[in-house]
Design an enzyme around this catalytic site. Structure first.
Site, PDB file in Angstrom:
ATOM      1  N   MET A 165      72.905  45.027 -25.423  1.00  0.00           N
ATOM      2  CA  MET A 165      74.080  44.393 -24.848  1.00  0.00           C
ATOM      3  C   MET A 165      73.871  42.888 -24.692  1.00  0.00           C
ATOM      4  SD  MET A 165      77.176  45.063 -24.050  1.00  0.00           S
ATOM      5  CE  MET A 165      77.473  46.757 -23.522  1.00  0.00           C
ATOM      6  N   GLU A 183      57.950  54.634  -6.781  1.00  0.00           N
ATOM      7  CA  GLU A 183      58.979  54.780  -5.745  1.00  0.00           C
ATOM      8  C   GLU A 183      60.379  54.604  -6.319  1.00  0.00           C
ATOM      9  OE1 GLU A 183      55.236  53.448  -3.590  1.00  0.00           O
ATOM     10  OE2 GLU A 183      56.308  52.781  -5.384  1.00  0.00           O
ATOM     11  N   PHE A 238      48.776  44.633   7.639  1.00  0.00           N
ATOM     12  CA  PHE A 238      48.605  45.106   6.269  1.00  0.00           C
ATOM     13  C   PHE A 238      49.751  46.035   5.873  1.00  0.00           C
ATOM     14  CE2 PHE A 238      46.773  48.344   3.347  1.00  0.00           C
ATOM     15  CZ  PHE A 238      46.572  47.516   2.255  1.00  0.00           C
ATOM     16  N   GLN A 239      50.367  45.727   4.752  1.00  0.00           N
ATOM     17  CA  GLN A 239      51.489  46.493   4.201  1.00  0.00           C
ATOM     18  C   GLN A 239      52.658  46.582   5.181  1.00  0.00           C
ATOM     19  OE1 GLN A 239      50.054  50.237   2.505  1.00  0.00           O
ATOM     20  NE2 GLN A 239      49.687  49.205   0.562  1.00  0.00           N
ATOM     21  N   LYS A 295      54.052  54.309  12.086  1.00  0.00           N
ATOM     22  CA  LYS A 295      53.021  55.329  11.945  1.00  0.00           C
ATOM     23  C   LYS A 295      52.704  56.031  13.260  1.00  0.00           C
ATOM     24  CE  LYS A 295      48.565  56.058   9.651  1.00  0.00           C
ATOM     25  NZ  LYS A 295      47.481  55.417   8.861  1.00  0.00           N
TER      26      LYS A 295
END
Length: 580
Positions: A492, A71, A133-134, A183
């Site tokens: 760096m 993602e 869930f999620q 959803k």
């Protein structure tokens, strides 16, 4: 005209098809609405909460989706697409971990004012707040790093919300807007009625400046003996590069461009002094510090530009042009505040200004500094210097490539030694300094500009944060030329530990990194390596001649530092110039 007619007619027919009122699902409404907003491609990664959306994509030939491998790769690609095209970038992710994996990319875009519409799925509305869930409260998590966000609870609101989101993301001070779609909303059906109106009473960005303030600035220019322009990313985002060029030519004022402003003014112009700040040029930093009038145009006075605020531009009258009124006076006290779109401001200002006739001695001084204190490094015939590599890339491409970078030493060397001729050719994470940004942003930039050369310059550390996106280049034959500046350390961090922490090198050794050539080949991308100048020239020439993506690893000197450098807590004229 006749040759173009079928294509135009085809587009109109497609729009009619997308706008056709019918009873469809929220997922289909989303896809059609995105197409009606002019979206050319979407970057994303599916999961449970967006399965209805991805199901709607099945067989939808008009909708283009690029499946990334993470993602974070999706949102960085959307970011690169937006910066390179000037359009709104779009990405999609599922709920929970899919959404939270976007957070770094959202913050990156927010800090750099990049227009994105970020679409996330969520659990069904009946489950919100139950720790399903999620489930993640992504609108709450991202509230400080989005320009606006929506949680869609009614499918009938989708057309309006999508239209508003694109408007908000692309107007005023641009930035990311998040749309969270449960959803059940994506599954629900309703009569699709496209939205083409905007009615946001609380959102009216000011684009036209106060004329009295423009007159005040014009008078200040007439009186100034040591004027200086500081131009930032706002010049590029507003499309003001031509108006800025006219402004500089009319007034004869020397100009420095910030990290995100590179490309907004041609690097070959005699009045351009380079980049200012922590790793800027001697001329730019001295010019700011000794100026009596500093005109900031689309720049926000971040700490990497100003250094120690208490000692910044101590003798200058400050004029600040910015579309975001919150930025004016935030860091640096402002004498002439001008709120408005940079392009609009400059187009109104140019007829009012004339040549800064009292600044002849100042222009001579700027020219002397430029001649005496250019960027320098100690070259070598035995080891490959990273600065030399960037110069070679610049020379072989004539400064015409789109260059993306990750964050670190290679980013600064690219900013210093690659000379940009036009806007939207330099894509880098400025405000957030996001490792892993450079390579996936190049994928988005290439998709926005299929006919231009895109070079992704990465360190060996940052390349490993999103290297899985090599698969995208191979599968889709995206012809990005991927450069890895390999110094085997977190460069760096090592430099700061050397100069500031008395050589106490703590956890910066990247030994054990993969063979980048073999890694590229494992994904189906051609890989090349160079350890000296002859090999570097040959490898780069081969990369340029090879159609499709190529990765070139340049093995460079491990202990090379970026100079000049302004130590933290110092004013920007207190510069470490380095061995050179």
């Amino acid at each position: 005209m006749s040759a173009q007619t079928p294509e135009v007619r085809s587009t109109e027919q497609l729009r009619e098809k997308w706008m056709k009122p019918e009873v469809i699902t929220g997922s289909e409404i989303l896809l059609r609405s995105l197409l009606l907003e002019g979206v050319e491609c979407v970057f994303g990664y599916p999961g449970g909460a967006v399965l209805y959306i991805y199901d709607a994509m099945y067989g939808f030939e008009d909708f283009k989706h690029v499946l990334t491998r993470h993602e974070q790769g999706a949102i960085h690609a959307a970011d690169g697409y937006a910066r390179a095209s000037g359009k709104v970038g779009v990405c999609i992710a599922t709920s929970g971990p899919g959404a939270t994996n976007l957070v770094t990319g959202i913050a990156t875009a927010y800090m750099d004012s990049v227009p994105l519409v970020v679409i996330t799925g969520n659990v069904a509305t009946s489950l919100i707040g139950t720790d399903a869930f999620q489930e993640a409260d992504i609108t709450g998590i991202t509230m400080p790093i989005t320009k606006h966000s929506y949680l869609v609870r009614d499918v009938n609101d989708l057309p309006r919300i999508i239209h508003e989101a694109f408007h908000i993301a692309s107007t005023g001070r641009q930035g990311p807007v998040l749309i969270d779609i449960p959803k059940d909303v994506s599954a629900a059906t309703t009569l699709f009625q496209p939205e083409d109106k905007i009615n946001l009473r609380g959102y009216n960005p000011r684009t036209v400046p106060n004329k009295l303030q423009l007159d005040k600035l014009a008078r200040a220019i007439e009186q100034a003996e040591r004027p200086m322009i500081l131009a930032g990313g706002g010049v590029i985002y507003s499309g003001a590069h031509e108006a800025l060029h006219e402004f500089v030519n009319k007034t004869g004022i020397p100009i420095t461009t910030t990290l995100l402003g590179l490309g907004g003014f041609p690097s070959g112009h005699e009045l351009w002094t380079g980049m200012p700040g922590m790793h800027g040029t001697y001329t730019s930093n001295q010019g700011i510090q000794q100026s009596d009038l500093l005109i900031s145009i689309g720049a926000r006075f971040d700490d990497r530009v100003t250094g120690k605020l208490a000692g910044f531009a101590p003798n200058a009258k400050i004029a600040h042009i910015d579309i975001d009124p919150a930025e004016i006076g935030k860091n640096v006290p402002t004498d002439i505040p001008i709120v408005g779109d940079v392009k609009t401001v400059l187009e109104m200002l140019n007829p009012l200004v004339s040549y800064a006739s009292k600044a002849d001695a100042w222009r001579d001084q700027i020219s002397k500094w430029k001649a005496e204190y250019p960027y320098r490094y100690v070259d070598s015939d035995t080891v490959l210097k990273p600065q030399w590599v960037i110069e070679m890339l610049n020379d072989t491409t004539k400064g015409e490539a789109i260059v993306t970078t990750d964050v670190g030493q290679h980013q600064m060397w690219a900013a210093q030694y690659y000379k940009f001729n036009r806007p939207r050719s330099w894509i880098t994470s400025g405000g957030l300094g996001t490792m892993g940004f450079g390579f996936p942003s190049a994928i988005g930039a290439q998709m926005a500009n299929p006919d231009r050369l895109v070079i992704s310059i990465n360190g060996d550390g940052g390349m490993q944060m999103c290297s899985q996106e090599l698969a995208i280049c191979a599968i889709n034959n995206i012809p990005v030329k991927i450069v890895v500046i390999n110094n085997q350390v977190l460069g760096m961090v090592r430099q700061w530990q050397e100069l500031i922490y008395d050589n106490r090198y703590s956890h910066i050794d990247l030994a054990g990194s993969p063979d980048f050539v073999k890694l590229a080949e494992a994904y189906g991308v051609k890989g090349l390596r160079a350890t000296n100048k002859e090999e570097a020239r040959q490898a780069w020439a081969e990369a340029m001649e090879t159609p499709g993506p190529v990765l070139v690893e340049f093995v460079v000197e491990k202990g090379e530092n970026v100079y000049p450098m302004v130590p933290q807590g110092s004013t920007i004229d207190q510069m470490l110039m380095g061995d050179a």
